[in-house]
Design a protein around this motif. Structure first.
Motif, PDB file in Angstrom:
ATOM      1  N   GLU A  88       0.989  -1.047  -0.109  1.00 13.12           N
ATOM      2  CA  GLU A  88      -0.180   0.398  -0.245  1.00 13.12           C
ATOM      3  C   GLU A  88       1.056   1.142  -0.041  1.00 13.12           C
ATOM      4  O   GLU A  88       1.724   0.984   0.442  1.00 13.12           O
ATOM      5  N   GLN A  89       0.476   2.321  -0.530  1.00 10.55           N
ATOM      6  CA  GLN A  89       1.181   3.982  -1.115  1.00 10.55           C
ATOM      7  C   GLN A  89       1.753   3.577   0.720  1.00 10.55           C
ATOM      8  O   GLN A  89       2.957   4.398   0.386  1.00 10.55           O
ATOM      9  N   ARG A  90       0.636   3.425   1.890  1.00  8.08           N
ATOM     10  CA  ARG A  90       1.681   4.359   3.098  1.00  8.08           C
ATOM     11  C   ARG A  90       3.285   3.388   3.658  1.00  8.08           C
ATOM     12  O   ARG A  90       3.717   3.885   4.490  1.00  8.08           O
ATOM     13  N   GLY A 150      11.339   1.735  -4.471  1.00  2.00           N
ATOM     14  CA  GLY A 150       9.533   0.794  -4.995  1.00  2.00           C
ATOM     15  C   GLY A 150       9.449  -0.557  -4.071  1.00  2.00           C
ATOM     16  O   GLY A 150       8.135  -1.119  -4.490  1.00  2.00           O
ATOM     17  N   THR A 151      10.115  -0.869  -3.178  1.00  2.00           N
ATOM     18  CA  THR A 151       9.138  -2.103  -2.908  1.00  2.00           C
ATOM     19  C   THR A 151       8.909  -1.488  -1.056  1.00  2.00           C
ATOM     20  O   THR A 151       9.126  -0.066  -1.216  1.00  2.00           O
ATOM     21  N   TYR A 152       8.321  -2.057  -0.397  1.00  2.00           N
ATOM     22  CA  TYR A 152       7.396  -1.821   1.117  1.00  2.00           C
ATOM     23  C   TYR A 152       8.127  -2.469   2.278  1.00  2.00           C
ATOM     24  O   TYR A 152       9.125  -2.948   1.671  1.00  2.00           O
ATOM     25  N   LEU A 153       7.142  -1.439   2.963  1.00  2.00           N
ATOM     26  CA  LEU A 153       8.734  -1.616   4.552  1.00  2.00           C
ATOM     27  C   LEU A 153       8.081  -2.953   4.731  1.00  2.00           C
ATOM     28  O   LEU A 153       7.719  -3.641   4.550  1.00  2.00           O
ATOM     29  N   LYS A 154       9.592  -3.456   5.139  1.00  2.00           N
ATOM     30  CA  LYS A 154       9.664  -4.789   5.707  1.00  2.00           C
ATOM     31  C   LYS A 154      10.466  -4.762   7.746  1.00  2.00           C
ATOM     32  O   LYS A 154      11.256  -3.528   7.794  1.00  2.00           O
ATOM     33  N   THR A 155       9.932  -4.724   8.414  1.00  2.00           N
ATOM     34  CA  THR A 155      10.837  -4.908   9.719  1.00  2.00           C
ATOM     35  C   THR A 155      10.882  -6.279  10.446  1.00  2.00           C
ATOM     36  O   THR A 155      10.257  -7.107   9.592  1.00  2.00           O
ATOM     37  N   SER A 156      12.143  -5.963  11.051  1.00  2.00           N
ATOM     38  CA  SER A 156      12.273  -7.174  11.550  1.00  2.00           C
ATOM     39  C   SER A 156      12.400  -7.014  12.848  1.00  2.00           C
ATOM     40  O   SER A 156      12.645  -5.966  13.878  1.00  2.00           O
ATOM     41  N   GLU A 157      12.419  -8.401  13.754  1.00  2.00           N
ATOM     42  CA  GLU A 157      12.279  -8.453  15.021  1.00  2.00           C
ATOM     43  C   GLU A 157      10.699  -7.448  15.638  1.00  2.00           C
ATOM     44  O   GLU A 157      10.201  -8.236  16.650  1.00  2.00           O
ATOM     45  N   GLU A 158      10.460  -6.486  15.203  1.00  2.00           N
ATOM     46  CA  GLU A 158       9.016  -5.764  16.214  1.00  2.00           C
ATOM     47  C   GLU A 158       8.106  -5.782  14.897  1.00  2.00           C
ATOM     48  O   GLU A 158       8.735  -5.768  13.341  1.00  2.00           O
ATOM     49  N   LEU A 159       6.609  -6.529  15.142  1.00  2.00           N
ATOM     50  CA  LEU A 159       6.032  -6.730  14.625  1.00  2.00           C
ATOM     51  C   LEU A 159       5.192  -5.344  14.464  1.00  2.00           C
ATOM     52  O   LEU A 159       4.214  -5.431  15.674  1.00  2.00           O
ATOM     53  N   HIS A 160       4.526  -4.424  13.931  1.00  2.00           N
ATOM     54  CA  HIS A 160       3.491  -3.056  14.193  1.00  2.00           C
ATOM     55  C   HIS A 160       2.248  -3.715  13.832  1.00  2.00           C
ATOM     56  O   HIS A 160       2.341  -3.516  12.429  1.00  2.00           O
ATOM     57  N   ILE A 161       1.177  -3.844  14.362  1.00  2.00           N
ATOM     58  CA  ILE A 161      -0.290  -3.286  14.164  1.00  2.00           C
ATOM     59  C   ILE A 161      -0.849  -2.772  14.447  1.00  2.00           C
ATOM     60  O   ILE A 161      -0.232  -2.136  15.449  1.00  2.00           O
ATOM     61  N   PRO A 162      -2.277  -1.974  13.352  1.00  2.00           N
ATOM     62  CA  PRO A 162      -2.928  -1.327  14.755  1.00  2.00           C
ATOM     63  C   PRO A 162      -4.540  -2.319  15.605  1.00  2.00           C
ATOM     64  O   PRO A 162      -4.299  -3.233  15.554  1.00  2.00           O
ATOM     65  N   VAL A 163      -4.418  -1.837  16.809  1.00  2.00           N
ATOM     66  CA  VAL A 163      -5.860  -2.888  17.473  1.00  2.00           C
ATOM     67  C   VAL A 163      -6.223  -3.143  17.347  1.00  2.00           C
ATOM     68  O   VAL A 163      -7.319  -2.603  15.434  1.00  2.00           O
ATOM     69  N   ASN A 164      -7.280  -4.238  17.696  1.00  2.00           N
ATOM     70  CA  ASN A 164      -8.419  -4.399  16.867  1.00  2.00           C
ATOM     71  C   ASN A 164      -8.890  -4.868  15.833  1.00  2.00           C
ATOM     72  O   ASN A 164     -10.124  -4.393  14.828  1.00  2.00           O
ATOM     73  N   THR A 165      -7.427  -5.007  15.223  1.00  2.00           N
ATOM     74  CA  THR A 165      -8.060  -5.708  13.303  1.00  2.00           C
ATOM     75  C   THR A 165      -7.352  -6.720  13.323  1.00  2.00           C
ATOM     76  O   THR A 165      -6.116  -7.934  14.373  1.00  2.00           O
ATOM     77  N   TYR A 204      -1.791   4.224  13.805  1.00  2.00           N
ATOM     78  CA  TYR A 204      -0.888   3.941  13.161  1.00  2.00           C
ATOM     79  C   TYR A 204      -0.091   4.402  12.150  1.00  2.00           C
ATOM     80  O   TYR A 204       0.866   4.334  11.585  1.00  2.00           O
ATOM     81  N   ASP A 205      -0.892   5.294  11.505  1.00  2.00           N
ATOM     82  CA  ASP A 205      -0.580   5.984  10.094  1.00  2.00           C
ATOM     83  C   ASP A 205       1.406   6.290  10.258  1.00  2.00           C
ATOM     84  O   ASP A 205       1.827   7.133   9.861  1.00  2.00           O
ATOM     85  N   ALA A 206       0.587   7.017  11.506  1.00  2.00           N
ATOM     86  CA  ALA A 206       2.080   8.236  11.854  1.00  2.00           C
ATOM     87  C   ALA A 206       3.315   7.016  12.238  1.00  2.00           C
ATOM     88  O   ALA A 206       4.424   7.596  11.766  1.00  2.00           O
ATOM     89  N   TRP A 207       3.267   5.764  12.869  1.00  2.00           N
ATOM     90  CA  TRP A 207       3.524   4.966  13.027  1.00  2.00           C
ATOM     91  C   TRP A 207       4.692   4.309  11.368  1.00  2.00           C
ATOM     92  O   TRP A 207       5.634   4.934  11.274  1.00  2.00           O
ATOM     93  N   ALA A 208       3.388   4.131  10.583  1.00  2.00           N
ATOM     94  CA  ALA A 208       4.208   3.649   9.708  1.00  2.00           C
ATOM     95  C   ALA A 208       4.887   4.998   8.380  1.00  2.00           C
ATOM     96  O   ALA A 208       5.876   4.206   8.390  1.00  2.00           O
ATOM     97  N   ALA A 209       4.775   5.950   9.149  1.00  2.00           N
ATOM     98  CA  ALA A 209       5.300   7.076   7.963  1.00  2.00           C
ATOM     99  C   ALA A 209       6.774   7.138   8.758  1.00  2.00           C
ATOM    100  O   ALA A 209       7.943   7.842   7.998  1.00  2.00           O
TER     101      ALA A 209
END
Ligand code: CUA
Length: 318
Positions: free
Chosen positions: A115-117, A123-138, A209-214
């Motif tokens: 997704e754009q965010r 041109g690739t998309y965000l990857k993280t290791s060790e930490e997984l960030h998600i929005p609540v109740n999703t 969540y979007d602020a974290w993604a940014a």
């Protein structure tokens, strides 16, 4: 409470914990009745002089009781388990986000949706290791894969434990009730680094969540900046990576200081050179033992150009 499956903080873990408590209470009751009966009978009917134990082989009431009650219990547990398993294994209905997750000795890599965010400069998309960030109740679908051996994904408070198996895709879903940081761990012995194969699940309030993604995208882009590409590639191709860690890159050495935010430090070379600027970094990398006799960092004999490029890159690591 800590990472403990009986402190459920998500629907997955809650389903499992409920089932666990039902079975646990039933088991305790059965234990009390059976063991209590054994102890009672042992005392009351024990062999004594002049006393012959009463025989009641073929006692219909007793035989029926200890056949029918356990049967009802076992059938009930099965029905309950199947019901819960239906919810737990439902990785399709209402999925709001999908995170392909790759396990390797000894870390996890989480790939965020295309997704754009989450889009990066290259041109690739965000990857993280060790930490997984998600929005609540999703409802988040974790698609597991493994590149080497079998690993297992488990964040106890949130629930769901699933193996990541080479060549065989598996998946589980999870959801967190409230914002927070939840600890997880690879749960299948996968080699010497198994105990360090941790998972940190961070649940953000939906509107944050979007602020974290940014922020995360900005951080990742920092390592992709075309202006410092040369220095970065030089650094990553040399012996530097054997001793130093720069998060987000393959540099994961533990011998020397971490350089992820070296440009924000007050000094380098153990305090000998301050501030951390172009002149000092250049001086240091050019010939470390000349600055600090006895230092473990060798003189790599780099050309002026190489030193310049590396310094330009290091200066962006703020
Ligand atoms: Cu990966 Cu244990």
């Amino acid at each position: 409470m800590g990472p403990w499956p009986n402190d459920p903080l998500g629907p997955q873990a809650r389903e499992i914990a409920q089932l666990y408590w039902i079975m646990f209470v039933c088991a305790v009751v059965v234990l009390a009745i059976v063991d209590g009966g054994i102890v009672y009978a042992g005392i009351k009917f024990r062999e004594r002089p002049g006393h012959v134990a009463k025989q009641f082989h073929g006692h219909n009431f007793l035989e029926l009781t200890w056949t029918v009650i356990p049967t009802i219990m076992v059938v009930s547990f099965s029905v309950l388990s199947f019901q819960k398993l239906g919810d737990i294994n439902d990785t399709r209905a209402g999925v709001e986000m999908t995170i392909p997750t790759q396990a390797q000795q000894w870390s996890w890599t989480f790939s965020y949706p295309e997704e754009q965010r989450f889009k990066l400069l290259d041109g690739t998309y965000l990857k993280t290791s060790e930490e997984l960030h998600i929005p609540v109740n999703t409802k988040v679908l974790i698609k597991l894969s493994a590149v080497d051996v079998i690993h297992s994904f488990w964040v106890p408070n949130i629930g769901g434990k699933k193996d990541a198996v080479p060549g065989r895709p598996t998946e589980l879903w999870l959801s967190a009730d409230k914002p927070g940081t939840y600890k997880g761990q690879c749960f299948e012995f996968c080699g010497t680094g198994h105990a360090d194969m941790l998972i940190t699940l961070v649940a953000h309030p939906k509107n944050e969540y979007d602020a974290w993604a940014a922020d995360a995208v900005k951080e990742a882009n920092r390592l992709l900046d075309p202006a410092t590409k040369k220095g970065r590639e030089t650094f990553l191709s040399l012996a530097c990576v054997g001793c130093h860690t720069v998060k987000g890159t393959v540099a994961a050495g533990k011998v020397g200081p971490e350089l992820t935010h070296v440009a924000s430090k007050k000094s380098i070379a153990g305090g000998v050179l301050s501030p951390v600027d172009e002149a000092n970094l250049t001086k240091w990398i050019k010939n470390p033992p000349a600055v600090k006799p006895g230092t473990l960092m060798p003189n790599l004999g780099l050309s002026d150009d190489q030193v310049h490029d590396i310094v330009q890159w290091l200066l962006t690591l703020k």
